[in-house]
Design a protein around this motif. Sequence first.
Motif, short mmCIF file in Angstrom:
data_model
loop_
_atom_site.label_atom_id
_atom_site.label_comp_id
_atom_site.label_asym_id
_atom_site.label_seq_id
_atom_site.Cartn_x
_atom_site.Cartn_y
_atom_site.Cartn_z
N ALA A 98 0.84 -1.20 0.00
CA ALA A 98 0.00 0.00 0.00
C ALA A 98 0.87 1.26 0.00
N THR A 99 1.95 1.26 0.78
CA THR A 99 2.84 2.41 0.84
C THR A 99 3.52 2.63 -0.50
N VAL A 100 4.00 1.57 -1.09
CA VAL A 100 4.66 1.66 -2.40
C VAL A 100 3.67 2.20 -3.43
N GLU A 101 2.44 1.71 -3.40
CA GLU A 101 1.41 2.16 -4.34
C GLU A 101 1.11 3.64 -4.12
N THR A 102 1.01 4.06 -2.86
CA THR A 102 0.75 5.46 -2.54
C THR A 102 1.87 6.34 -3.07
N GLU A 103 3.11 5.92 -2.87
CA GLU A 103 4.25 6.70 -3.36
C GLU A 103 4.24 6.80 -4.88
N LYS A 104 3.88 5.73 -5.56
CA LYS A 104 3.78 5.76 -7.02
C LYS A 104 2.71 6.75 -7.47
N ASN A 105 1.58 6.75 -6.76
CA ASN A 105 0.49 7.66 -7.09
C ASN A 105 0.90 9.12 -6.87
N ILE A 106 1.64 9.38 -5.80
CA ILE A 106 2.10 10.75 -5.53
C ILE A 106 3.04 11.20 -6.65
N LYS A 107 3.99 10.34 -7.03
CA LYS A 107 4.92 10.67 -8.11
C LYS A 107 4.15 10.93 -9.41
N LYS A 108 3.18 10.07 -9.69
CA LYS A 108 2.37 10.21 -10.89
C LYS A 108 1.61 11.53 -10.87
N MET A 109 1.05 11.87 -9.70
CA MET A 109 0.30 13.12 -9.57
C MET A 109 1.20 14.31 -9.89
N TYR A 110 2.42 14.33 -9.33
CA TYR A 110 3.33 15.44 -9.61
C TYR A 110 3.74 15.47 -11.08
N GLN A 111 3.90 14.31 -11.71
CA GLN A 111 4.21 14.28 -13.13
C GLN A 111 3.05 14.89 -13.93
N CYS A 112 1.83 14.57 -13.53
CA CYS A 112 0.65 15.13 -14.21
C CYS A 112 0.53 16.63 -13.96
N ILE A 113 0.81 17.07 -12.73
CA ILE A 113 0.77 18.51 -12.41
C ILE A 113 1.79 19.25 -13.27
N ASP A 114 2.96 18.64 -13.48
CA ASP A 114 4.00 19.26 -14.30
C ASP A 114 3.54 19.51 -15.74
N GLN A 115 2.57 18.74 -16.21
CA GLN A 115 2.08 18.89 -17.58
C GLN A 115 1.07 20.02 -17.73
N LEU A 116 0.58 20.56 -16.61
CA LEU A 116 -0.40 21.66 -16.67
C LEU A 116 0.28 22.95 -17.11
N ASN A 117 -0.52 23.88 -17.65
CA ASN A 117 0.05 25.19 -17.96
C ASN A 117 0.34 25.92 -16.65
N GLU A 118 1.09 27.01 -16.74
CA GLU A 118 1.58 27.70 -15.54
C GLU A 118 0.47 28.12 -14.58
N GLN A 119 -0.59 28.74 -15.11
CA GLN A 119 -1.63 29.22 -14.22
C GLN A 119 -2.37 28.06 -13.55
N ASN A 120 -2.69 27.01 -14.31
CA ASN A 120 -3.38 25.87 -13.72
C ASN A 120 -2.51 25.17 -12.69
N ARG A 121 -1.21 25.11 -12.94
CA ARG A 121 -0.29 24.53 -11.97
C ARG A 121 -0.31 25.35 -10.68
N ALA A 122 -0.27 26.67 -10.82
CA ALA A 122 -0.32 27.54 -9.64
C ALA A 122 -1.61 27.30 -8.86
N LEU A 123 -2.72 27.22 -9.57
CA LEU A 123 -4.01 27.03 -8.90
C LEU A 123 -4.06 25.73 -8.12
N ILE A 124 -3.64 24.63 -8.73
CA ILE A 124 -3.77 23.34 -8.05
C ILE A 124 -2.76 23.22 -6.91
#
Length: 166
Positions: A98-124
């Motif tokens: 479960a911990t490993v899966e959670t860490e993978k999801n957090i990394k994935k979330m940050y990778q997805c956030i990195d793909q947002l445009n600047e303003q949307n990244r700031a907002l989230i």
Amino acid sequence: MNREQEFTGIYNSYASKVHRLCLGYASGNNELAKEWLQETFIKVWKHSNSFKGKSSIDTWIYRIAVNVCLGDLRKSKKNVTINEDVLTTSSADDTDDATVETEKNIKKMYQCIDQLNEQNRALILLELENIPQATIADTVGLAHGTLRTRLSRIRKSLLKCITNGK
């Protein structure tokens, strides 16, 4: 209370949130986040006389932080990569599935956030810091209703990115 005591109080109140906000822009690169945190509070100190009280102090500080992070990213065209160590919360000895899966999801979330445009990244990133939506709206200059709609769309696109990789 003198100016230095006031500044120390402001720093102690907001530094951890500003650091986490910068960490989001730096994709987990703690050294870069610390650099931006320091630059943010140097600007807060230098420009404290220009704070007119038209917005709340936290709105003013977050706006400075967002501008510092974005300005540095634009200026240097830094390719920020996720620092795996920052997102790993436990040692290999005591990790379970479960911990490993959670860490993978957090990394994935940050990778997805990195793909947002600047303003949307700031907002989230501001939203993830549990900063009130009214403060976020003031920080970025959006109407509260517009912000709520935009955050809803961002969350949907992040969910799609995290689950489908797109």
